[in-house]
Design a protein around this motif. Structure first.
Motif, PDB file in Angstrom:
ATOM      1  N   ALA A 159      88.231  -7.720  28.218  1.00 44.31           N
ATOM      2  CA  ALA A 159      89.503  -7.727  28.929  1.00 44.31           C
ATOM      3  C   ALA A 159      89.692  -8.982  29.770  1.00 44.31           C
ATOM      4  CB  ALA A 159      89.629  -6.490  29.823  1.00 44.31           C
ATOM      5  N   ILE A 160      88.611  -9.763  30.022  1.00 47.92           N
ATOM      6  CA  ILE A 160      88.766 -10.977  30.806  1.00 47.92           C
ATOM      7  C   ILE A 160      88.736 -12.222  29.931  1.00 47.92           C
ATOM      8  CG2 ILE A 160      87.947  -9.969  32.953  1.00 47.92           C
ATOM      9  CD1 ILE A 160      85.263 -11.236  32.519  1.00 47.92           C
ATOM     10  N   VAL A 161      88.949 -12.024  28.633  1.00 45.34           N
ATOM     11  CA  VAL A 161      89.072 -13.181  27.751  1.00 45.34           C
ATOM     12  C   VAL A 161      90.211 -13.013  26.746  1.00 45.34           C
ATOM     13  CG1 VAL A 161      87.464 -12.416  25.955  1.00 45.34           C
ATOM     14  CG2 VAL A 161      87.680 -14.850  26.452  1.00 45.34           C
ATOM     15  N   GLY A 162      90.588 -11.778  26.417  1.00 45.40           N
ATOM     16  CA  GLY A 162      91.601 -11.550  25.393  1.00 45.40           C
ATOM     17  C   GLY A 162      93.003 -11.471  25.954  1.00 45.40           C
ATOM     18  N   ASP A 163      93.952 -12.132  25.274  1.00 45.75           N
ATOM     19  CA  ASP A 163      95.360 -11.961  25.628  1.00 45.75           C
ATOM     20  C   ASP A 163      95.840 -10.586  25.176  1.00 45.75           C
ATOM     21  OD1 ASP A 163      95.563 -14.613  26.643  1.00 45.75           O
ATOM     22  OD2 ASP A 163      95.771 -15.364  24.598  1.00 45.75           O
ATOM     23  N   THR A 164      95.418 -10.199  23.989  1.00 41.89           N
ATOM     24  CA  THR A 164      95.689  -8.864  23.460  1.00 41.89           C
ATOM     25  C   THR A 164      94.355  -8.200  23.146  1.00 41.89           C
ATOM     26  OG1 THR A 164      97.830  -9.479  22.499  1.00 41.89           O
ATOM     27  CG2 THR A 164      96.729  -7.552  21.569  1.00 41.89           C
ATOM     28  N   ALA A 264      94.497 -14.253  36.216  1.00 44.45           N
ATOM     29  CA  ALA A 264      93.613 -13.180  36.676  1.00 44.45           C
ATOM     30  C   ALA A 264      92.306 -13.184  35.891  1.00 44.45           C
ATOM     31  CB  ALA A 264      94.309 -11.830  36.529  1.00 44.45           C
ATOM     32  N   GLN A 265      92.367 -13.471  34.581  1.00 46.62           N
ATOM     33  CA  GLN A 265      91.159 -13.524  33.767  1.00 46.62           C
ATOM     34  C   GLN A 265      90.250 -14.671  34.206  1.00 46.62           C
ATOM     35  OE1 GLN A 265      92.986 -13.839  29.904  1.00 46.62           O
ATOM     36  NE2 GLN A 265      92.602 -11.691  29.427  1.00 46.62           N
ATOM     37  N   ALA A 266      90.833 -15.832  34.510  1.00 44.74           N
ATOM     38  CA  ALA A 266      90.024 -16.976  34.935  1.00 44.74           C
ATOM     39  C   ALA A 266      89.262 -16.645  36.214  1.00 44.74           C
ATOM     40  CB  ALA A 266      90.914 -18.206  35.132  1.00 44.74           C
ATOM     41  N   ASP A 267      89.936 -15.995  37.166  1.00 44.15           N
ATOM     42  CA  ASP A 267      89.259 -15.604  38.408  1.00 44.15           C
ATOM     43  C   ASP A 267      88.151 -14.593  38.127  1.00 44.15           C
ATOM     44  OD1 ASP A 267      90.931 -17.253  39.844  1.00 44.15           O
ATOM     45  OD2 ASP A 267      92.301 -15.646  40.454  1.00 44.15           O
ATOM     46  N   ALA A 268      88.432 -13.630  37.250  1.00 46.09           N
ATOM     47  CA  ALA A 268      87.432 -12.601  36.937  1.00 46.09           C
ATOM     48  C   ALA A 268      86.230 -13.194  36.214  1.00 46.09           C
ATOM     49  CB  ALA A 268      88.071 -11.494  36.097  1.00 46.09           C
ATOM     50  N   ARG A 269      86.470 -14.127  35.286  1.00 42.79           N
ATOM     51  CA  ARG A 269      85.357 -14.774  34.583  1.00 42.79           C
ATOM     52  C   ARG A 269      84.484 -15.565  35.542  1.00 42.79           C
ATOM     53  NH1 ARG A 269      89.321 -16.043  30.727  1.00 42.79           N
ATOM     54  NH2 ARG A 269      89.422 -18.177  31.498  1.00 42.79           N
ATOM     55  N   LEU A 270      85.136 -16.258  36.468  1.00 44.57           N
ATOM     56  CA  LEU A 270      84.392 -17.067  37.427  1.00 44.57           C
ATOM     57  C   LEU A 270      83.474 -16.186  38.273  1.00 44.57           C
ATOM     58  CD1 LEU A 270      85.978 -19.953  39.493  1.00 44.57           C
ATOM     59  CD2 LEU A 270      84.225 -18.483  40.436  1.00 44.57           C
ATOM     60  N   LEU A 271      84.016 -15.100  38.798  1.00 43.98           N
ATOM     61  CA  LEU A 271      83.204 -14.210  39.626  1.00 43.98           C
ATOM     62  C   LEU A 271      82.107 -13.516  38.808  1.00 43.98           C
ATOM     63  CD1 LEU A 271      85.972 -12.668  41.894  1.00 43.98           C
ATOM     64  CD2 LEU A 271      84.255 -14.378  42.516  1.00 43.98           C
TER      65      LEU A 271
END
Length: 315
Positions: A159-164, A264-271
């Motif tokens: 969910a933190i990398v896919g657009d769909t 939101a995904q970029a922030d989640a991946r970073l953390l």
């Protein structure tokens, strides 16, 4: 002798499969460096395509479905990259099963690129290396399919990398009930019931999933996840599935939804990356750092990791 700089994105777009493979191998060797972060931040800022995250339990037919989707996208004239995340070897830590061997493709087709990654010690279905590879592939190809390792209820990483997000479920397996109990039905944007040729069991699984999806609390209001019955072998239902994916793509591109999701995904991946290296306490410290650091998400991650590592050395 100083190492040669990474190729830029225009060069990589013309480099062919061998050039892309060399760039990915170098990214793996240079993970966490300023040079790797610069390339990934450039890719993050210049997305060319969309990412389809394909998840589901082992044995559901994800690789077969991936192969069918690749054929469909290529027939439509789109270039496709596949990131297949496999279980890890307990000895080497490398990819154990090699999902790409089960994804049929023409080796002479320059419009298709397939790469396998080992899940290593991540239970979320994706490895850290796969995150970076996906961002780079998104800048080079029209479509990117990320096929997760298939560990069932722990695959929220997709969910933190896919657009769909596409969830695959097979009929008469009990998967639908397990996903409902685990709250997984809040994850997918589209659901596919594989092995539609089984008939009545496939239709029952579809009905159960549609009922569960109607009760799910979704982060993005305005979209109700549809369910498609598909047989990857015969091609039954693939046109309907493709239309559902296209509809979700159009939904995302309206009102800035896609840009919000990717931020939101970029922030989640970073953390997630910081947590993997430094734990929960590291995430708390990183939140304070990240507000002050400049640059793209990969440069900020590298700098935050450097600062946290220095603090650990100091005690």
């Amino acid at each position: 002798m100083s190492p040669q700089p990474f190729p830029d994105l225009p060069s990589l777009r013309d480099a062919g499969k061998a050039g892309v493979a060399r760039a990915l191998a170098r990214l793996e060797r240079s993970a966490g460096t300023a040079e790797a972060a610069a390339l990934l931040d450039a890719a993050d800022a210049a997305p060319r395509g969309e990412v389809l995250g394909l998840t589901g339990p082992p044995g559901v037919g994800k690789s077969t479905l991936t192969g069918a989707l690749v054929r469909g996208f290529r027939q439509a004239g789109e270039t496709v990259a596949v990131i297949a995340v496999d279980p890890s070897s307990s000895r080497s830590g490398g990819a154990l099963l090699g999902d790409r061997a089960r994804i049929p493709s023409d080796p002479e087709d320059r419009g298709v690129f397939i790469r396998s990654y080992a899940a290593r010690d991540r239970l979320g279905g994706l490895s850290d290396l796969a995150f970076g590879a996906t961002i780079l592939m998104r800048a080079l190809f029209d479509r990117v399919i990320v096929e997760t390792v298939g560990v069932g209820q722990s695959e929220a990483d997709v969910a933190i990398v896919g657009d769909t997000i596409l969830l695959a479920v097979q009929p008469a397996s009990g998967d639908a009930l397990q996903f409902i109990k685990a709250g997984v039905m809040e994850l997918p944007d589209v659901v596919v019931v594989t092995k539609a040729d089984l008939g009545a069991p496939a239709r029952r699984a579809r009905d159960d999933l549609e009922s569960a999806l109607s009760l799910a609390n979704r982060d993005e209001p305005g979209w109700e996840a549809p369910v498609a019955l598909v047989s990857s072998d015969s091609g039954e239902g693939l046109d309907l599935l493709t239309s559902h994916l296209a509809a979700h793509s159009a939904f995302l591109r309206a009102d800035g939804r896609l840009a919000r999701r990717r931020r939101a995904q970029a922030d989640a991946r970073l953390l997630a990356a910081i947590k993997g290296r430094f734990g929960t306490e590291g995430v708390r410290a990183a939140r304070e750092l990240l507000d002050r650091l400049e640059g793209g998400p990969f440069a900020r991650e590298a700098e935050a990791a450097r600062i946290l590592s220095e603090r650990l050395r100091r005690g």
